[in-house]
Enzyme design. Structure first.
Site, mmCIF file in Angstrom:
data_model
loop_
_atom_site.group_PDB
_atom_site.id
_atom_site.type_symbol
_atom_site.label_atom_id
_atom_site.label_comp_id
_atom_site.label_asym_id
_atom_site.label_seq_id
_atom_site.Cartn_x
_atom_site.Cartn_y
_atom_site.Cartn_z
ATOM 1 N N CYS A 284 0.568 -1.178 0.026
ATOM 2 C CA CYS A 284 0.145 -0.088 0.098
ATOM 3 C C CYS A 284 1.090 1.282 0.104
ATOM 4 O O CYS A 284 0.212 2.360 -0.002
ATOM 5 C CB CYS A 284 -0.927 -0.033 1.208
ATOM 6 N N HIS B 207 -1.731 8.772 5.302
ATOM 7 C CA HIS B 207 -2.285 7.355 4.653
ATOM 8 C C HIS B 207 -3.489 7.056 5.148
ATOM 9 O O HIS B 207 -4.375 6.744 4.406
ATOM 10 C CB HIS B 207 -1.103 6.256 5.498
ATOM 11 N N HIS C 39 -9.754 2.949 0.061
ATOM 12 C CA HIS C 39 -8.311 2.439 0.191
ATOM 13 C C HIS C 39 -8.050 1.865 -1.222
ATOM 14 O O HIS C 39 -8.400 0.336 -1.342
ATOM 15 C CB HIS C 39 -7.992 1.413 1.394
#
Lengths: 414, 364
Positions: free
Chosen positions: A176, A307, A342
């Site tokens: 990620c 994030h 996400h």
């Protein structure tokens, strides 16, 4: 330059790298203009998942890309031979090059780096192959689908579609934070003089495997993603691609290109601590590395794109790490994942594009779905409504499984 | 001096460690063996080149209940490589980096997770502890944790060329000052799912699927503390278009030689990647034309079958192993070539060190 090129580490002595084009496929908008509008409006990409069967899961919201016609962007390669993530990556790359106003013919015979980050590669196809195997045994695998599953295709297909004959293509699979890793790779390739242009970013397609994993870990939100909120319940899985045209400043100026922002620096590090949980000290160290590489001090940073996954653990750890570096009054810190979900390997690339658009258009995107800030996440997350702001320096965070962190610092070109 | 390779290690079908690799390779051993049908049910081909008697638990002991094979292969190779090297202080800004090449992580772990979800009474009855195994950077992350590698931690998905793409990534990291010491290599595991995918992906007429596995790693430094095994002179890769890699391979090889400042006639040995099918013949023909047939015969051919992502990394260490076996290799340039069917050709030029690699400092 090809080996052991020692690059002057001081900001004064090195080649500068700017963003001259962006390609966006996201759950809240396609293309630079639509994405910028969506960020300013605080648009939400949430909808029930349709790309795989969610029967048996108690909740099934996600953030899918809708209204994307790959044939509009992919003109050379056979769509059948590209997995969904590769289609996203190739289409976003074409979009970015067109957005940059770069004639593809110019790029054909010059060295170009193509670096695409991803978490899952073509796991969407792998999921479907597993289903085929359960129905008919491994003899039943579809040969065309099998040929699609190499994640190297996410980057090589970009070069093939655009006809880039001297491209180095690399797929960075650092989960990620992969989008930021890829941008860092492009930054270094331009700084070192190897290339003048790099196509970098990230791409992922939503898949059952990853939804199931996060669901089982108890980290999928039942309805919405609410980063930094005291009642946050987790992530929503998403998908998409963000590709940036990174260009050496002189090259951009010579052709009169529009410059969205400058890539000032990046930090790459590993917590070496836990397979899935982030570590405050490790994240803080990565931020410091990025600021040092960019040649800026914490007091100069106007905005952080976090994030910000919306899980209990991430948001506390990340905001504590930010406070560790920035002190009691950190810059405003927003989570685009509140809108986008996400998008895994695309996440930090879309984050970087969001930062570049925010700098260009003078606004701070909001953190939507926000009611009450968690006292343990003591930051101003710009709840629900964007604000006008003159942004000079913006930090974009990416953190991943394996404790793999990457932070990119962007600045207004001056 | 540029980037210098100071150590290497490998876990291969010849066994664990550098000595086993060198001995097996230069003695012409064949590690192909019949698969145990209990451990490896219903593969498309009953033979493979496995790391002998390897399991995560046998190799690493406790803490390996959910560790998959590719992670364990990488962990063993990286652990051996780093034995006896200095560990930077946790707060030192320059930390050791890790760049690991892969195809798609553990395709067995990824698909097993989906199988469990599709077959279970509830779709989320999966083992959460195995979730990290389904992400491609699992091995690199686990190696970082085990050996406290806090520098940049990159996983490069590069198919058969992964070892060279990782080397290129590493060179850029070091050139830009992001790490002064980097562990770089590539790992691939054998699995039944991988065999079936290979079986279907092969070009028609490419013959049976003989798969291998393992991990090979190099330690590179920009200010070496020990003797240099080799200097990395240049590494490049290029995308090819269509089915025929010949033109791109010739171009990338010539460009890499120019970057390295080495003439084709100076090259002592060339290691081809030998991809299955017509691409293998094409590669050999291009390289023989550029370097002459002699350079292609100086190194023994790797007898591991198709080792996927580990292919180019094994080629790299096979070149380095020549220092132990062939005195005239010292000081000479060598070339590693790679052709990946998904569209990449790559080339690296090394200059072998002057010293015999047995000069490695004692372990511990």
């Amino acid at each position: 330059m090809s080996t052991g090129a020692v690059v002057d580490p001081s900001p004064a002595g090195r080649r500068r790298v700017v963003v001259t084009g962006v390609g966006v496929l996201s759950s809240i908008g396609i293309g630079a203009a639509d994405f910028a509008d969506a960020l300013r409006e605080g648009r939400s990409g949430v909808r029930p998942i349709s790309v795989f069967d969610t029967k048996g899961f108690e909740y099934d919201n996600g953030c899918e890309v809708v209204g994307f016609d790959p044939a509009g962007w992919i003109r050379t390669l056979d769509l059948e031979e590209l997995g969904k993530a590769s289609q996203f990556s190739v289409a976003a790359a074409r979009m970015a090059v067109e957005d940059a106003g770069l004639p593809v013919e110019r790029l054909r015979d010059e060295p170009v780096l193509v670096s695409v980050g991803t978490t899952d590669g073509e796991a969407y196809d792998l999921d479907r192959l597993v289903q085929a195997e359960l129905d008919g045994g491994p003899e039943a695998y579809d040969r065309v689908a099998v040929r699609r599953v190499s994640p190297l295709r996410l980057s090589t297909a970009v070069a093939q579609e655009l006809g880039l004959r001297q491209a180095e293509a690399s797929t960075v699979a650092t989960a990620c934070s992969a989008g930021n890793y890829a941008i860092g790779s492009g930054l270094d390739a331009i700084r070192s003089g190897e290339v003048d242009v790099a196509l970098c970013g990230g791409a992922d397609a939503m898949c059952r495997k990853t939804f199931t994993g996060f669901y089982r870990l108890g980290t999928i939100a039942p309805d919405r993603c609410r980063p930094f909120d005291v009642d946050r319940k987790g992530i929503l899985t998403g998908e998409g691609a963000g590709l940036l045209v990174l260009e050496e400043l002189g090259s951009a100026l010579r052709r009169g290109a529009r410059i969205y922002a400058e890539i000032l620096g990046c930090g790459l590090s590993c917590d070496a601590f836990h397979p899935v949980a982030p570590n405050q000290a490790g994240v803080a160290r990565c931020i410091r590395l990025a600021l040092r590489d960019a040649g800026v001090t914490p007091d100069q940073v106007d905005l952080i794109s976090a994030h910000g996954t919306g899980t209990k653990h991430n948001d506390v750890t990340e905001s504590m790490a930010i406070r560790e570096v920035y002190g009691e009054q950190p810059p405003r810190t927003v989570s685009l994942k509140s809108m986008l979900g996400h998008s895994m390997g695309a996440a930090s690339a879309l984050g970087a594009i969001g930062c570049a658009l925010a700098i260009t258009h003078g606004f701070i995107p909001p953190t939507i779905n926000h009611e009450r800030t968690d006292p343990e996440c003591a930051i101003d997350c710009v709840p629900n409504t964007s604000v006008e702001a003159d942004l000079r320096i913006v930090q974009n965070n990416g953190m991943a499984f394996g404790g793999t962190n990457a932070v990119v610092v962007l600045g207004k070109y001056r | 001096m540029g980037i210098v390779i100071t150590q290497w290690d490998a876990v291969s079908p010849f066994g664990t460690g550098r000595d086993a690799f060198t001995e097996g390779l230069w003695s012409g051993a064949s590690p192909t063996a019949a698969l145990d049908p209990e451990q490896w049910p219903a593969p498309p081909d009953p033979h493979a080149c496995l790391v002998p008697d390897f399991s995560p638990r046998q190799a690493l002991g406790k803490g390996t209940r959910v560790m998959d094979r590719v992670t364990a292969l990488a962990a063993v190779a990286v652990g051996r490589l780093l034995e006896g090297t200095d560990e930077p202080a946790p707060d030192a800004p320059e930390q050791t980096g890790l760049v690991l090449g892969t195809t798609t992580g553990s395709v067995q772990s990824m698909t097993d997770f989906t199988r469990e979800s599709l077959q279970g009474a509830r779709p989320f009855y999966v083992d959460p502890a195995r979730m990290p195994n389904t992400v491609m950077n699992c091995a690199a992350g686990q190696c970082a944790i085990r050996y406290r590698l806090r520098g940049p931690n990159a996983t490069v998905a590069g198919g058969r060329a992964a070892g060279l793409l990782a080397l290129s990534y590493q060179r850029r990291l070091m050139g830009c000052g992001r790490a002064r010491k980097v562990v770089c290599g590539a790992a691939e595991e054998f699995s039944v799912t991988r065999s079936w995918l290979e079986h279907h992906a092969r070009p028609v007429g490419a013959g049976p699927v003989l798969l291998g596995e393992g991990c090979a790693v190099l330690l590179s430094e920009d200010a070496p503390s020990g003797p240099a095994l080799a200097e990395l002179l240049a590494v490049r890769s290029q995308v090819y278009h269509g089915e025929d890699p010949a033109d791109a391979l010739r171009q990338v090889t010539l460009r890499t030689l120019v970057s390295a400042g080495v003439g084709a006639d100076e090259v002592w040995a060339v290691s081809p990647s030998c991809p299955p099918g017509p691409a293998g013949e094409t590669e050999r023909a291009v390289l023989a034309d550029l370097f002459g047939p002699g350079a292609l015969q100086r190194l023994p051919q790797l007898p591991f079958g198709d080792t996927g992502a580990a292919s180019a990394a094994f080629q790299l260490v096979s070149v380095l192993s020549a220092l132990d076996r062939v005195p005239e290799a010292a000081g000479r340039p060598a070339v590693v070539s790679s052709v990946d069917r998904d569209g990449t050709v790559a080339c690296a030029v090394l200059r072998l060190g002057e010293r015999h690699s047995a000069a490695r400092p004692p372990r511990g």
